[in-house]
Enzyme design. Structure first.
Site, short mmCIF file in Angstrom:
data_model
loop_
_atom_site.label_atom_id
_atom_site.label_comp_id
_atom_site.label_asym_id
_atom_site.label_seq_id
_atom_site.Cartn_x
_atom_site.Cartn_y
_atom_site.Cartn_z
N ASN A 126 -6.78 4.76 9.46
CA ASN A 126 -6.23 3.54 10.04
C ASN A 126 -6.21 3.57 11.57
O ASN A 126 -6.16 2.51 12.20
CB ASN A 126 -4.81 3.32 9.52
N HIS B 16 -2.06 -7.57 2.88
CA HIS B 16 -1.98 -8.12 4.23
C HIS B 16 -3.02 -7.56 5.19
O HIS B 16 -3.11 -7.99 6.34
CB HIS B 16 -0.57 -7.97 4.81
N CYS C 155 2.96 1.44 11.79
CA CYS C 155 4.14 1.98 11.11
C CYS C 155 4.90 2.99 11.96
O CYS C 155 6.03 3.33 11.67
CB CYS C 155 3.73 2.62 9.78
N THR D 178 10.38 -8.14 -11.97
CA THR D 178 9.74 -9.46 -12.02
C THR D 178 8.68 -9.57 -10.93
O THR D 178 8.92 -9.26 -9.77
CB THR D 178 10.79 -10.57 -11.84
N GLY E 235 0.81 -1.22 0.00
CA GLY E 235 0.00 0.00 0.00
C GLY E 235 0.84 1.26 0.00
O GLY E 235 0.47 2.26 -0.63
N THR E 236 1.96 1.25 0.70
CA THR E 236 2.82 2.43 0.76
C THR E 236 3.37 2.77 -0.62
O THR E 236 3.37 3.93 -1.03
CB THR E 236 3.98 2.20 1.75
N SER F 243 -3.76 -2.94 -0.14
CA SER F 243 -2.73 -3.77 0.46
C SER F 243 -3.28 -5.15 0.77
O SER F 243 -4.37 -5.27 1.34
CB SER F 243 -2.19 -3.12 1.73
N GLN G 227 -7.34 0.52 4.37
CA GLN G 227 -8.18 0.04 5.48
C GLN G 227 -9.60 -0.27 5.05
O GLN G 227 -10.33 -0.97 5.76
CB GLN G 227 -8.20 1.07 6.61
#
EC number: 2.8.1.7
Length: 395
Positions: free
Chosen positions: A154, A204, A328, A240, A73-74, A202, A182
């Protein structure tokens, strides 16, 4: 007896679902080809990427050709903001965002200000973390090229009026980017209906693997490539592909879409029980974020007269995992920039707790928290001279 362990930090990360891991495993060994190769080893892998792209697109009602995979996401936020800034600098150099964005957005905007001469307006929010649409309209100039406002916060969970923001942006011919990290998998997201041009996602956060994300780029939006060096992702994001991760993201997106209603309703029920229970049992407590326009699993509190780190450690000792804010920045001693932006003092902001719910949580988990949290807060408060004055009837 083994200590009970309860995870309530799903906003930081989620565990991979078994179905996701099972989908990924073949791409670490048997199906190891490079998706850019023309032979059969590569073609088989390329098909898996196409399937994953389709599933991520379905989750947000986009076309598969509008989904570009990233390292998270970042990276997606960075690409969206820098990509528009550099592609549109002949039109203007003004960006509008908010004071409560994730640092992936804030630090990117600060970088553009410091090193490339862009001007950034950071909108204030009210005590619930909501922007003012009038403030947004009044901040637009003839140099504004981008509006970047997160879908849902978040830390405090507040959901912004995304559809109205998109309408304002498009009436002025301005690109609208939202950090949707989120939001996806937690609430309905329809990029077409909401008027979103760019959205970061994102894996995860929706029970997929770490290290993979995506950027939705509406067809027709001008955007500079972010990584140079190869023809991957239509020559817009070289390198890749992380095939196993992308396959996992695709499977997680599929599961999130199919289970969304049940998942959301479950979390709202648990969240309300948790919030009401804490507010009833612990005095000198405030709930942070909008009371109804918030993420289904987000509960953020500030407890006066205590320090957040001591609270987290005490909770961990009884097996409860929570957070004081964004994962973070959890190593920082500074108070949350989000809590400061909604008007909390340093002292109250430091006594914050975010409990974010997810798949594994049950009503019994909430009962366990409601049993232990009030005792921990009370114990920590009795160490505070300020609380001692209040307990004795002082101010």
């Amino acid at each position: 007896m083994e200590k009970r362990r309860i995870y309530m930090d799903y906003a930081a990360t989620t565990p991979m679902k078994k179905e996701v891991l099972d989908a990924m495993l073949p791409y670490y060994n048997d199906l190891f080809g490079n998706a850019s190769s023309v032979h059969s080893f590569g073609r088989g892998v390329k098909g898996a990427l196409d399937t994953a792209r389709t599933e991520v697109a379905k989750l947000i009602n986009a076309h598969p050709s509008e989904i570009y995979f990233t390292g998270g996401g970042t990276e997606a936020d960075n690409w969206a903001i820098k990509g528009v800034a550099f592609a549109s600098k002949d039109k203007g150099n003004h960006i509008i965002t908010t004071k409560i964005e994730h640092h992936a957005v804030l630090h990117t905007c600060e970088y553009l200000e410091k090193y490339h001469g862009f001007e950034v307006t950071y909108l204030n929010v009210d005590e619930d973390g909501m922007i003012s649409l009038e403030d947004l309209k009044n901040s637009i100039t003839d140099k504004t090229i981008l509006i970047s406002i997160m879908f849902a916060n978040n830390e405090i969970g507040t959901i912004q009026p995304i559809k109205e923001i998109g309408k304002i942006a498009h009436e002025k011919g301005i690109v609208f980017h939202t950090d949707g990290v989120q939001a996806i998998g937690n609430v309905e997201v329809d990029v077409k209906e909401l008027g979103i041009d760019l959205m970061a996602m994102s894996s995860h956060k929706i029970y997929g693997p770490k290290g993979v994300g995506a950027l939705y780029i509406r067809k027709g939006v001008k955007l500079h490539p972010f990584v140079h060096g190869g023809a991957q992702e239509k020559k817009r994001r070289a390198g890749t592909e992380n095939v196993a991760g992308i396959v996992g993201f695709g499977k997680a997106a599929e599961l999130a879409r199919v289970n969304l209603d049940n998942y959301k309703n479950k979390l709202i029920s648990l969240r309300e029980k948790l919030i009401n229970g804490i507010m009833e049992r612990i005095p000198y407590t405030r709930i942070n974020g909008h009371r109804t326009e918030r993420l289904p699993g987000n509960a953020n509190f500030s407890f006066e007269f205590i320090e957040g780190e001591a609270l987290l450690l005490s909770l961990d000792m009884v097996g409860i995992a929570g957070s004081s804010g964004s994962a973070c920045t959890s190593g920082s001693l500074d108070p949350s920039h989000v809590l400061m932006a909604i008007g909390l003092s340093h002292e109250i902001a430091h006594g914050s707790l975010r409990l974010s719910l997810g798949d594994s949580n049950t009503e019994e988990d909430v009962d366990y928290v409601l049993e232990h949290l009030p005792k921990i807060v009370e114990r920590l408060r009795f160490m505070s001279p300020l609380y001692e004055k209040v307990a004795k009837g002082g101010k």
